[in-house]
Design a protein around this motif. Structure first.
Motif, short mmCIF file in Angstrom:
data_model
loop_
_atom_site.label_atom_id
_atom_site.label_comp_id
_atom_site.label_asym_id
_atom_site.label_seq_id
_atom_site.Cartn_x
_atom_site.Cartn_y
_atom_site.Cartn_z
N THR A 231 44.33 31.07 47.63
CA THR A 231 44.14 32.50 47.91
C THR A 231 45.16 33.40 47.22
N THR A 232 46.10 32.80 46.52
CA THR A 232 47.11 33.57 45.79
C THR A 232 46.43 34.40 44.71
N SER A 233 46.83 35.65 44.59
CA SER A 233 46.24 36.49 43.54
C SER A 233 46.79 36.09 42.18
N VAL A 234 46.01 36.37 41.16
CA VAL A 234 46.45 36.10 39.79
C VAL A 234 47.71 36.91 39.48
N LEU A 235 47.78 38.11 40.02
CA LEU A 235 48.97 38.95 39.82
C LEU A 235 50.21 38.26 40.39
N GLU A 236 50.11 37.76 41.63
CA GLU A 236 51.24 37.06 42.25
C GLU A 236 51.62 35.82 41.44
N ALA A 237 50.61 35.07 41.01
CA ALA A 237 50.87 33.85 40.23
C ALA A 237 51.55 34.19 38.91
N SER A 238 51.08 35.24 38.25
CA SER A 238 51.68 35.60 36.96
C SER A 238 53.12 36.08 37.13
N LYS A 239 53.41 36.78 38.22
CA LYS A 239 54.79 37.19 38.48
C LYS A 239 55.67 35.98 38.74
N GLU B 220 38.53 42.18 31.89
CA GLU B 220 38.89 43.39 32.62
C GLU B 220 38.72 43.26 34.14
N LEU B 221 39.03 42.05 34.64
CA LEU B 221 39.04 41.83 36.08
C LEU B 221 40.40 42.25 36.63
N SER B 222 40.45 42.56 37.90
CA SER B 222 41.69 42.97 38.53
C SER B 222 42.55 41.75 38.87
N PRO B 223 43.74 41.62 38.28
CA PRO B 223 44.62 40.50 38.63
C PRO B 223 45.05 40.54 40.10
N LYS B 224 45.03 41.73 40.66
CA LYS B 224 45.42 41.89 42.06
C LYS B 224 44.35 41.36 43.01
N ARG B 225 43.08 41.51 42.62
CA ARG B 225 41.97 41.09 43.48
C ARG B 225 41.39 39.72 43.12
N THR B 226 41.70 39.22 41.95
CA THR B 226 41.19 37.92 41.52
C THR B 226 42.15 36.83 42.00
N THR B 227 41.60 35.78 42.62
CA THR B 227 42.44 34.69 43.12
C THR B 227 42.59 33.59 42.09
N VAL B 228 43.61 32.79 42.27
CA VAL B 228 43.82 31.66 41.36
C VAL B 228 42.69 30.64 41.51
N LYS B 229 42.09 30.56 42.68
CA LYS B 229 40.96 29.64 42.87
C LYS B 229 39.80 30.02 41.95
N ASP B 230 39.61 31.32 41.73
CA ASP B 230 38.54 31.80 40.85
C ASP B 230 38.89 31.64 39.37
#
Length: 141
Positions: free
Chosen positions: A16-24, A59-69
């Motif tokens: 459930t981690t967001s891509v934004l969190e993972a990238s940070k 152009e997906l939102s890194p904040k709303r896209t999860t690492v599972k996706d």
């Protein structure tokens, strides 16, 4: 030389981690990937390339896209007692750059193609240095 000798710690995130969190997290730890623990047996991997191609370029939102996706299901792993030659073969055969390291069915680390390359270059340099020292002891011929 075994994989265990050059592997490094891996970073694991929840699906459930967001891509934004993972990238940070990747930025802060200066790493190129994170593993995603789907359940007790299954893992996925998210790399910098995944984020670029599967999120940013679409152009997906890194904040709303999860690492599972975004993750790729892990298909290949290597045993911690395997040789770095075996790891190198797997990298080349499967066109991958990262291998999770397993020991007794448990994830214990990660090895990358870069880890193997650095170790090989270091060993080559050491051999050449030792050879050069031996030759210099012989003097001029």
């Amino acid at each position: 030389m075994s994989v265990k000798e050059i592997m490094h710690e891996t970073t694991i995130v929840k699906p459930t981690t967001s891509v934004l969190e993972a990238s940070k997290l990747m930025r802060d730890k200066n790493i190129g990937s994170v593993l995603v623990k789907v359940n007790d047996l299954d893992y996925g991997i998210v790399t910098e390339r995944d984020i670029l191609f599967k999120v940013i370029s679409k152009e997906l939102s890194p904040k709303r896209t999860t690492v599972k996706d975004t993750m790729t299901e892990l298909r290949y792993t290597i045993d911690s007692n395997a040789t770095i030659q075996k790891a190198s073969e797997l990298f080349n055969i499967h066109h991958i750059r990262r291998l999770p390291v397993m020991e007794n069915g448990e994830l214990v680390g990660m090895i990358t193609a870069r880890d193997v390359a650095k170790r090989c270059v270091f060993r080559y340099y050491k051999i050449m240095q030792d050879y050069s020292k031996e030759e210099s002891k012989k003097g001029w011929r």
